[in-house]
Write a protein that holds these residues in place. Structure first.
Motif, PDB file in Angstrom:
ATOM      1  N   PRO A  60       0.804  -1.217   0.000  1.00  0.00           N
ATOM      2  CA  PRO A  60       0.000   0.000   0.000  1.00  0.00           C
ATOM      3  C   PRO A  60       0.831   1.257   0.000  1.00  0.00           C
ATOM      4  CG  PRO A  60      -0.878  -1.586   1.564  1.00  0.00           C
ATOM      5  CD  PRO A  60       0.439  -2.113   1.108  1.00  0.00           C
TER       6      PRO A  60
ATOM      7  N   GLN B 146       3.421   1.812  -1.832  1.00  0.00           N
ATOM      8  CA  GLN B 146       4.142   1.960  -3.086  1.00  0.00           C
ATOM      9  C   GLN B 146       3.155   2.197  -4.207  1.00  0.00           C
ATOM     10  OE1 GLN B 146       6.477  -1.505  -3.696  1.00  0.00           O
ATOM     11  NE2 GLN B 146       7.870  -1.093  -2.021  1.00  0.00           N
ATOM     12  N   LEU B 147       3.469   3.164  -5.057  1.00  0.00           N
ATOM     13  CA  LEU B 147       2.718   3.381  -6.268  1.00  0.00           C
ATOM     14  C   LEU B 147       3.333   2.562  -7.376  1.00  0.00           C
ATOM     15  CD1 LEU B 147       2.096   7.218  -6.068  1.00  0.00           C
ATOM     16  CD2 LEU B 147       0.471   5.386  -5.635  1.00  0.00           C
TER      17      LEU B 147
ATOM     18  N   CYS C 204      -3.055   0.185  -9.585  1.00  0.00           N
ATOM     19  CA  CYS C 204      -2.933   0.843  -8.282  1.00  0.00           C
ATOM     20  C   CYS C 204      -3.763   0.036  -7.281  1.00  0.00           C
ATOM     21  CB  CYS C 204      -3.433   2.282  -8.341  1.00  0.00           C
ATOM     22  SG  CYS C 204      -2.531   3.320  -9.498  1.00  0.00           S
TER      23      CYS C 204
ATOM     24  N   PRO D 249      -5.771   1.206  -1.295  1.00  0.00           N
ATOM     25  CA  PRO D 249      -4.936   1.674  -0.172  1.00  0.00           C
ATOM     26  C   PRO D 249      -5.443   1.251   1.190  1.00  0.00           C
ATOM     27  CG  PRO D 249      -6.270   3.471  -0.998  1.00  0.00           C
ATOM     28  CD  PRO D 249      -6.498   2.308  -1.927  1.00  0.00           C
TER      29      PRO D 249
ATOM     30  N   ALA E 120      -0.790  11.229   1.537  1.00  0.00           N
ATOM     31  CA  ALA E 120      -0.379  10.140   0.646  1.00  0.00           C
ATOM     32  C   ALA E 120      -1.513   9.137   0.448  1.00  0.00           C
ATOM     33  CB  ALA E 120       0.862   9.447   1.213  1.00  0.00           C
ATOM     34  N   TRP E 121      -2.262   8.863   1.519  1.00  0.00           N
ATOM     35  CA  TRP E 121      -3.400   7.939   1.390  1.00  0.00           C
ATOM     36  C   TRP E 121      -4.463   8.514   0.470  1.00  0.00           C
ATOM     37  CZ3 TRP E 121      -8.590   8.387   2.418  1.00  0.00           C
ATOM     38  CH2 TRP E 121      -9.319   7.189   2.415  1.00  0.00           C
TER      39      TRP E 121
ATOM     40  N   ARG F  14      -3.265   7.987  -3.034  1.00  0.00           N
ATOM     41  CA  ARG F  14      -3.423   6.600  -3.466  1.00  0.00           C
ATOM     42  C   ARG F  14      -4.892   6.239  -3.644  1.00  0.00           C
ATOM     43  NH1 ARG F  14       0.500   5.729   0.604  1.00  0.00           N
ATOM     44  NH2 ARG F  14      -1.091   4.816   1.958  1.00  0.00           N
ATOM     45  N   LYS F  15      -5.760   6.770  -2.781  1.00  0.00           N
ATOM     46  CA  LYS F  15      -7.186   6.496  -2.913  1.00  0.00           C
ATOM     47  C   LYS F  15      -7.735   7.085  -4.201  1.00  0.00           C
ATOM     48  CE  LYS F  15     -11.120   4.976  -1.214  1.00  0.00           C
ATOM     49  NZ  LYS F  15     -11.362   3.530  -0.983  1.00  0.00           N
TER      50      LYS F  15
ATOM     51  N   ALA G 267      -5.987   7.732  -6.913  1.00  0.00           N
ATOM     52  CA  ALA G 267      -5.446   6.948  -8.023  1.00  0.00           C
ATOM     53  C   ALA G 267      -6.156   5.614  -8.154  1.00  0.00           C
ATOM     54  CB  ALA G 267      -3.946   6.739  -7.824  1.00  0.00           C
ATOM     55  N   TYR G 268      -6.527   5.016  -7.027  1.00  0.00           N
ATOM     56  CA  TYR G 268      -7.224   3.730  -7.073  1.00  0.00           C
ATOM     57  C   TYR G 268      -8.616   3.880  -7.661  1.00  0.00           C
ATOM     58  CZ  TYR G 268      -9.821  -0.304  -5.285  1.00  0.00           C
ATOM     59  OH  TYR G 268     -10.629  -1.399  -5.177  1.00  0.00           O
TER      60      TYR G 268
ATOM     61  N   GLN H  45      -8.318   4.963 -11.557  1.00  0.00           N
ATOM     62  CA  GLN H  45      -7.402   4.233 -12.417  1.00  0.00           C
ATOM     63  C   GLN H  45      -8.152   3.486 -13.518  1.00  0.00           C
ATOM     64  OE1 GLN H  45      -5.453   0.810 -10.672  1.00  0.00           O
ATOM     65  NE2 GLN H  45      -7.148   0.486  -9.260  1.00  0.00           N
TER      66      GLN H  45
END
Length: 773
Positions: free
Chosen positions: A12, A14-15, A49, A52, A174-175, A178-179, A181-182, A185
């Motif tokens: 989680p 790492q992208l 992705c 997260p 950062a979360w 990632r969220k 991007a998830y 995506q």
């Protein structure tokens, strides 16, 4: 680090790594952008992705340190206990001094004795009082030191809390990235053939699944400027969706439905004696015994002798008449004009020579009975325009033997035509043979060799896996793909070939749509050759128009066995059959009349502010000669979604945005096995290609409607991961770190936006029942 399989969660924190190489579950990606030479087989579901997970919790503030009242009371009790003797001495000295002073004042004691006694009591009281004062001072000093220590502890706790809050704010930011991007995506990536592959072998599948595969593969080729030839030997309208897509995107397909259109199809014209004899022998052998049971030399010799006697380029009807003349009375054929009296006499003379006359007569009758089904071929040619999409299909009412004869005739004739075709760009012309399990092994091998030499892409689809097909799956520079297998033995054989331990990811959308698409087994083709034949009277071919898949008689060569061009269609004078071209093969670039081909706009990929690429769909615009009512320029994905069964079903299933969002996130993995192969969804396809460590597998969805989803991208998974990292968006008014541009002078730049330290879920509530660690 071992790369994850498609759909497998990464760390989680790492992208996706831009330099992440494709793993065992992914096809190798070419280094150049997609073009007409790369066949797309479907779409691969993968989450580049990972999820997260839940957001990080806010840090729990530690319990504040304070001066404990219990500790203060304990200190006072201890001090009081220690000072009891001093307090007693002080009290006794004071009381005794007062009593002695009173007695001295009353005269009971002498003045000297009274003064000495009072002085002693005063000294004892002074010493004990001073000791009591020092003890109280020491207690206050200890309490002050404790308050100072508690103050320092509080400062340290606040410092650590602020550091924790700052770290939590960074983790929360950062979360959130990632969220985002998830959630935004792409989840469907194109699956294309790697370089060096010239053939695809597809085993198993349903009619609807083959329709999806054909539409996905052929639509991308047509949009990229390629040409498609389809031999549908299934008796079902597998290419019906593809034909509908082609019409709305500017390509009028040419369709022949056999045996009704056999008079308007002539594939054997222009072949030499040996090639024609080989073609007719292959057709005759398809309806008879296995090729290993009989020596073909006798049949070859009989056919060559008959062709020599007829001379020129005889039609199949003429060859059949020659075989009848060789075996019996040729009177009816001479009267019908199929052969001349001189030719009949020569054939009759040939039948009576040698000791094997009886065997020759028997084989001649056998050959004639099998070739009789092809006698109408080329007897009613009509002028037809060229097209980038050609479909030759068998009617569903054709029997088993006739389907083998007609399928072998089409395949063997195309093999001879491809042998004389100069090689061009790989996969510019793609040949699809649906129902190839009806063809013999030798016919398949010769077709594969001819396609490889002419750089023609070949896709062979088998409903079942008979004994002669099994060793040919994925042989050489071919990729093997497996769809739903109905036969248990075939599923067991494929499972052993793939090997155990392969874990694949299947999307819920694949199962949902696969169960909703209606089968096209009851649908039928509309013959464009038949429609042209009905209105061909008095029409002469113009520029860019040639006779149906055949060649008019060459100048100087008499018509073969009574077969002549249709009325009103003059023969082409000068040149050979290769000069006019064959409608089932691509026309050389120099022979195409201007404006006869649709113009194709190449797909362009742009990278806007968001992190995902936006794709400009390739569109095909028709020329001015196209039929009225067709769309002049329509995106490929929109044409698929509105004019194909798979596209319409996909649009209905994904109409609800909430259900789409949930369906796109759901998937499950499974291990390859016989039961799983028999239960695959209709559009699921397991693609296997050789690799140094053993066969590598990827699960693709051949549904053409997936290309119209917002979560689909024309990039492959490897190309998507190899993209340069997208630059973060800069808020309005702030300076860009990349180019250093500042905000406009008349706009005050807002302060940097930082997440509040209390973002995220609240910390876990403290439990008074647990002891502090």
């Amino acid at each position: 680090m071992t790369p994850p399989r498609p759909g497998q969660l990464q760390d989680p924190g790492q992208l996706p790594d831009p330099a992440h190489p494709p793993g065992p579950g992914q096809l190798p990606d070419p280094a150049h952008p997609p073009g007409p030479g790369q066949l797309q087989l479907g779409w691969q579901y993968a989450a580049a992705c990972p999820d997260p997970g839940p957001p990080p919790r806010r840090p729990t503030p530690p319990e504040a340190e304070r001066l404990s009242p219990d500790w203060v009371a304990a200190q006072r009790r201890e001090e009081s206990r220690l000072n009891r003797p001093l307090k007693a001495a002080f009290a006794v000295a004071v009381v005794l001094g007062v009593v002695l002073a009173a007695l001295g004042a009353a005269g009971s004691l002498g003045a000297l004795l009274t003064g000495l006694a009072v002085t002693c009591c005063a000294l004892v009281a002074a010493v004990s009082g001073y000791a009591l004062w020092q003890g109280e001072r020491a207690l206050r000093s200890r309490m002050a030191d404790e308050r100072a220590r508690i103050g320092r502890v509080r400062e340290a706790q606040e410092s650590r809390l602020f550091a924790w809050q700052a770290e939590h704010a960074a983790q929360m930011q950062a979360w959130q990235a990632r969220k985002l991007a998830y959630e935004q995506q792409k989840r469907w990536y194109a699956v294309r053939l790697p370089d060096g592959v010239h053939q695809v072998d597809i085993a198993g599948g349903t009619i609807s699944g083959w329709s999806a595969m054909l539409t996905t593969a052929a639509a991308s080729q047509l949009a990229a400027g390629g040409e498609i030839t389809v031999l549908d030997l299934t008796g079902s309208a597998v290419a019906l969706d593809l034909a509908g897509f082609a019409r709305v995107t500017g390509t009028d397909p040419l369709t022949w439905v056999l045996p009704g259109d056999l008079p308007r199809l002539d594939l054997d014209r222009g072949l030499g004696r040996d090639a024609l004899a080989e073609l007719l022998w292959a057709v005759a052998a398809a309806a008879g015994e296995p090729e290993a049971d009989r020596d073909p030399s006798l049949d070859h010799a009989i056919l060559e002798r008959v062709i020599d006697v007829l001379g020129g380029q005889p039609a199949i009807a003429g060859v059949a008449a020659g075989l009848r003349a060789l075996a019996g009375d040729p009177g009816d054929d001479v009267a019908a004009g199929l052969i001349t009296a001189a030719q009949a006499a020569r054939l009759t003379a040939l039948s009576g020579r040698g000791t094997d006359a009886r065997a020759v007569l028997e084989r001649a009758w056998v050959l004639e009975s099998r070739l009789r089904k092809l006698a109408p071929a080329g007897t009613g040619l009509v002028p037809l325009p060229r097209s980038k999409l050609r479909v030759v299909a068998l009617d569903r009412r054709v029997g088993t033997v006739s389907s083998r004869v007609l399928g072998t005739y089409l395949t063997a004739a195309l093999t001879h035509l491809l042998r004389g075709t100069p090689p061009g760009p790989r996969w510019r012309h793609t040949l699809f043979v649906l129902g190839a399990d009806k063809l013999r092994g030798g016919t398949l091998d010769r077709l594969s060799d001819a396609c490889e030499r002419s750089a023609t892409g070949l896709v062979l689809a088998y409903r079942t896996i008979p004994g002669h097909v099994r060793p040919r799956l994925g042989r050489g520079n071919a990729v093997a793909a497996f769809m739903r297998l109905a036969d248990a033995e075939d599923a067991m054989a494929v499972s052993e070939q793939l090997g155990a331990g392969h874990r694949l990811v299947l999307a819920q959308l694949t199962e949902t749509i696969g169960a909703s698409v209606a089968d096209t087994a009851d649908a039928t083709y509309t013959s464009t050759a038949g429609e042209a034949g009905a209105s061909a009277a008095g029409v002469s071919p113009s520029a860019g128009v040639s006779l149906s898949a055949g060649v008019p008689p060459v100048a100087g060569v008499p018509p073969s066995a009574g077969v002549s061009p249709p009325a009103g269609v003059p023969p082409v004078v000068g040149g050979s059959s290769r000069d006019t071209g064959h409608l089932l093969l691509p026309e050389p670039a120099g022979d195409m009349p201007p404006g006869s081909e649709p113009s194709v706009s190449e797909p362009s990929v742009s990278d806007p502010d968001n992190s995902e690429p936006s794709v400009s769909e390739p569109s095909i615009s028709k020329s001015s000669a196209s039929a009225p009512g067709a769309s002049e320029s329509e995106p490929v994905s929109m044409a698929i979604r509105t004019n194909t069964g798979w596209g319409v079903t996909t649009a209905k299933v994904t109409a609800d945005s909430e259900s789409l969002a949930e369906a796109l996130k759901r998937s499950h993995d499974f291990l390859t096995g016989p039961d799983e192969l028999r239960g695959l969804p209709a559009s699921a396809m397991i693609i296997s290609y050789p690799a140094p460590g053993g066969p590598q597998l990827v699960l693709a969805d051949a549904n053409p409607g997936i290309g119209g989803l917002s979560s689909a991208t024309p990039l492959t998974l490897g190309e998507f991961r190899a993209r340069p990292a997208a630059k973060p968006a800069v808020p309005a008014g702030q300076a860009s770190p990349a180019d250093g541009s500042a905000s406009p002078p008349d706009t005050a730049a807002p302060p940097p936006i930082r997440p509040a330290p209390n973002l995220g879920p609240p910390p876990r509530r403290l439990d008074w029942r647990r002891g502090r660690s």
